[in-house]
Enzyme design. Structure first.
Site, PDB file in Angstrom:
ATOM      1  N   ARG A   1      -3.987  55.520  10.124  1.00  0.00           N
ATOM      2  CA  ARG A   1      -2.914  56.338  10.560  1.00  0.00           C
ATOM      3  C   ARG A   1      -2.969  57.722  10.613  1.00  0.00           C
ATOM      4  O   ARG A   1      -2.420  58.624  11.064  1.00  0.00           O
ATOM      5  CB  ARG A   1      -1.427  56.088   9.615  1.00  0.00           C
ATOM      6  CG  ARG A   1      -0.722  54.883   9.995  1.00  0.00           C
ATOM      7  CD  ARG A   1       0.187  54.435   9.014  1.00  0.00           C
ATOM      8  NE  ARG A   1      -0.385  53.540   7.943  1.00  0.00           N
ATOM      9  CZ  ARG A   1       0.178  53.324   6.747  1.00  0.00           C
ATOM     10  NH1 ARG A   1       1.454  53.590   6.706  1.00  0.00           N
ATOM     11  NH2 ARG A   1      -0.313  52.295   5.985  1.00  0.00           N
TER      12      ARG A   1
ATOM     13  N   GLU B   1      -2.517  52.976  -3.449  1.00  0.00           N
ATOM     14  CA  GLU B   1      -1.302  52.158  -4.091  1.00  0.00           C
ATOM     15  C   GLU B   1      -1.125  50.582  -3.945  1.00  0.00           C
ATOM     16  O   GLU B   1      -0.843  50.090  -5.134  1.00  0.00           O
ATOM     17  CB  GLU B   1      -0.171  52.888  -3.315  1.00  0.00           C
ATOM     18  CG  GLU B   1       1.152  52.662  -4.063  1.00  0.00           C
ATOM     19  CD  GLU B   1       2.250  53.412  -3.190  1.00  0.00           C
ATOM     20  OE1 GLU B   1       2.015  53.650  -2.121  1.00  0.00           O
ATOM     21  OE2 GLU B   1       3.745  53.373  -3.719  1.00  0.00           O
TER      22      GLU B   1
HETATM   23  C1  PRP Z   1      -2.112  54.459   3.483  1.00  0.00           C
HETATM   24  C2  PRP Z   1      -1.668  55.535   4.178  1.00  0.00           C
HETATM   25  C3  PRP Z   1      -2.558  56.693   3.309  1.00  0.00           C
HETATM   26  C4  PRP Z   1      -2.817  55.976   2.058  1.00  0.00           C
HETATM   27  C5  PRP Z   1      -2.133  56.622   0.851  1.00  0.00           C
HETATM   28  O1  PRP Z   1      -2.889  53.801   4.386  1.00  0.00           O
HETATM   29  O2  PRP Z   1      -1.743  55.780   5.533  1.00  0.00           O
HETATM   30  O3  PRP Z   1      -3.715  56.673   4.189  1.00  0.00           O
HETATM   31  O4  PRP Z   1      -2.224  54.521   1.984  1.00  0.00           O
HETATM   32  O5  PRP Z   1      -2.383  55.980  -0.250  1.00  0.00           O
HETATM   33  P1  PRP Z   1      -2.771  56.438  -1.629  1.00  0.00           P
HETATM   34  O6  PRP Z   1      -2.534  58.155  -1.605  1.00  0.00           O
HETATM   35  O7  PRP Z   1      -2.461  55.752  -2.679  1.00  0.00           O
HETATM   36  O8  PRP Z   1      -4.247  56.496  -1.293  1.00  0.00           O
HETATM   37  P2  PRP Z   1      -3.510  52.188   4.119  1.00  0.00           P
HETATM   38  O9  PRP Z   1      -4.588  52.259   3.404  1.00  0.00           O
HETATM   39  O10 PRP Z   1      -2.483  51.534   3.847  1.00  0.00           O
HETATM   40  O11 PRP Z   1      -4.106  51.889   5.791  1.00  0.00           O
HETATM   41  P3  PRP Z   1      -3.829  52.386   7.226  1.00  0.00           P
HETATM   42  O12 PRP Z   1      -3.452  53.913   7.341  1.00  0.00           O
HETATM   43  O13 PRP Z   1      -4.912  51.791   8.002  1.00  0.00           O
HETATM   44  O14 PRP Z   1      -2.466  51.523   7.369  1.00  0.00           O
HETATM   45 MG    MG Z   2      -3.523  55.285   5.884  1.00  0.00          MG
END
Ligand code: PRP
Ligand code: MG
Length: 176
Positions: free
Chosen positions: A65, A102
């Site tokens: 993202r 998370e």
């Molecule tokens: C989500 C979000 C952040 C991260 C934040 O990404 O987009 O990058 O989690 O979480 P944190 O502060 O606990 O590390 P995700 O890893 O779900 O992947 P995506 O962006 O590919 O959907």
């Molecule tokens: Mg992410």
């Protein structure tokens, strides 16, 4: 700009118990189907970077993202951009770091050639939750020879206190 942020906030999707029970998922994609929210997101991100870090050399976006914002900002600011990706996706020599977030754990990688020594880097992502992802990103950028001038996110889950584990300047547009 406060009004723009309020508008963006209203268009971000909120999903209880996704992807796991107990997680209140804030979906940036929900805002992006709205043309005005897209425009406002660009405006407020650019305004912030121009005000606080006009002299950055490179934007680094976190898969996936974060990629929504890195080319857009780089092209507007007249700098380059580079990705941090999940393990095994990037060709060539990479630096890598394991991290927890998370809802799980993973490995982030960045190409060694992405950053020239001493470049001033802005790291961008949609969301700061536990800080695991950004913490790994900061480590990667430093390993690759860059100087982290700021981490910028659209949303911060402030109640998780993720910024506590981040040894860099952190800025979020919206706090929950
Ligand atoms: C989500 C979000 C952040 C991260 C934040 O990404 O987009 O990058 O989690 O979480 P944190 O502060 O606990 O590390 P995700 O890893 O779900 O992947 P995506 O962006 O590919 O959907
Ligand atoms: Mg992410």
């Amino acid at each position: 700009s406060e009004q723009k942020l309020e508008y963006i906030n209203k268009h971000i999707g909120v999903y209880p118990d996704f992807p796991k029970k107990g997680i209140l998922f804030r979906d940036i994609f929900g805002a992006l189907t709205d043309a005005t929210a897209c425009q406002y997101l660009k405006d407020v991100l650019l305004e912030h970077v121009r005000k606080t870090n006009p002299d950055i050399d490179l934007i680094v976006g976190l898969e996936s993202r974060g990629f929504l914002f890195n080319l857009m900002l780089a092209a507007e600011l007249g700098v380059g951009c580079a990705p941090i990706r999940k393990k095994g996706k990037l060709p060539g020599e990479c630096v890598s770091v394991e991290y927890t977030l998370e809802y799980g754990s993973d490995i982030f990688e960045m190409q060694k050639t992405a950053i020239k020594p001493g470049q001033k880097v802005l790291i961008i992502d949609d969301l700061l939750a536990t800080g695991g992802s950004l913490s790994a990103a900061i480590e990667l950028v430093r390993k690759a020879g860059g100087e982290v001038v700021q981490c910028l996110v659209v949303m911060e889950l402030a109640f998780l206190d993720g910024r506590k584990k981040l040894d860099a300047d952190i800025h979020s547009l919206l706090k929950y």
